[in-house]
Design an enzyme around this catalytic site. Sequence first.
Site, mmCIF file in Angstrom:
data_model
loop_
_atom_site.group_PDB
_atom_site.id
_atom_site.type_symbol
_atom_site.label_atom_id
_atom_site.label_comp_id
_atom_site.label_asym_id
_atom_site.label_seq_id
_atom_site.Cartn_x
_atom_site.Cartn_y
_atom_site.Cartn_z
ATOM 1 N N THR A 97 0.848 -1.271 0.163
ATOM 2 C CA THR A 97 -0.034 -0.117 0.038
ATOM 3 C C THR A 97 1.000 1.294 0.061
ATOM 4 O O THR A 97 2.094 1.322 0.407
ATOM 5 C CB THR A 97 -0.928 0.136 1.175
ATOM 6 N N GLY A 98 0.346 2.323 -0.464
ATOM 7 C CA GLY A 98 1.037 3.642 -0.707
ATOM 8 C C GLY A 98 2.467 3.359 -1.414
ATOM 9 O O GLY A 98 3.472 3.843 -0.806
ATOM 10 N N SER A 99 2.395 2.637 -2.496
ATOM 11 C CA SER A 99 3.839 2.416 -3.225
ATOM 12 C C SER A 99 3.883 3.049 -4.460
ATOM 13 O O SER A 99 4.804 2.569 -5.125
ATOM 14 C CB SER A 99 3.681 0.960 -3.432
ATOM 15 N N ILE B 120 9.375 4.956 0.013
ATOM 16 C CA ILE B 120 9.836 3.557 0.662
ATOM 17 C C ILE B 120 9.049 2.499 -0.077
ATOM 18 O O ILE B 120 9.370 1.315 -0.416
ATOM 19 C CB ILE B 120 9.737 3.757 1.979
ATOM 20 N N GLY B 121 7.781 3.028 -0.190
ATOM 21 C CA GLY B 121 6.700 1.907 -0.746
ATOM 22 C C GLY B 121 7.227 1.478 -2.161
ATOM 23 O O GLY B 121 6.981 0.207 -2.428
ATOM 24 N N TYR C 223 1.604 11.785 15.566
ATOM 25 C CA TYR C 223 2.319 10.706 14.540
ATOM 26 C C TYR C 223 2.856 9.474 15.170
ATOM 27 O O TYR C 223 2.577 8.615 14.833
ATOM 28 C CB TYR C 223 3.068 11.445 13.598
#
Length: 264
Positions: free
Chosen positions: A13-15, A19-20, A154
């Site tokens: 996810t979120g790639s 980093i993703g 966060y």
Amino acid sequence: MQIDLSGKTAIVTGSTRGIGFSIAKGLAQAGATVVINGRSASSVNEAVNALKQNVPGAAVRGVAADVGKAEGCAVLKATEPEADILINNTGIYGPQDFFETTDDVWTEFFEVNVMSGVRLSREYLPGMVSRQWGRVIFISSESALNIPADMIHYGFTKTANLSVARGLAKRMAGTGVTVNSILPGPTLSEGVADMLKEARERTGQTLEEIAADFVKENRPSSIIQRAATTEEVANLVVYTVSPLASATTGAALRVDGGVVDTIA
């Protein structure tokens, strides 16, 4: 040591970047079929094409879905019903003083950074259990342990990642499925590059030099005294989801450059 993920399907996810994307690339290089995820069709398509160029012959698909919301998680599950590897990477961050952080911000960070992983793990773990093999990773942060005074909202979500991952690892005991957390420290992602853009333009230094100065000033306990690359973070993830890491579960694995000042 060779990591072979042939025959495995991995959702990250979120790639679409950062980093993703590096995790997706590393998994593709190891032979996995990779599902890229992001919020917009354009960003997903761009990332899929970039990954195919970086890893010729890679099996890559994309799903545009905002997994920070329950509806987006449902879209991802409906489009990709099964996965052998789930990387809960999607997340948001940003500094804000505690006394100026409203309920809406707390809720948004919780939904995106915590509940996305909770919902998707709930959806995909049963299939992994039925196949007696699976890997789930929560991308946490060194901020889970070193709670930033300017990003308490966060840090809270990243500590929650550790709690969920540890509990799920216990819940998966004896099933052949492992669940772990990865804790990056300061990393040279696009987000960090954007944050340091003004300093680069002002000083004329390279991104790496500016990032190193930032680490030394803001994370003085760092042992490597620089920001990690996204590939360095991805390397640990790829190993942890591989068959080689079958005895590693319930762990909080740090790739923080030694920022967290503890030997445990």
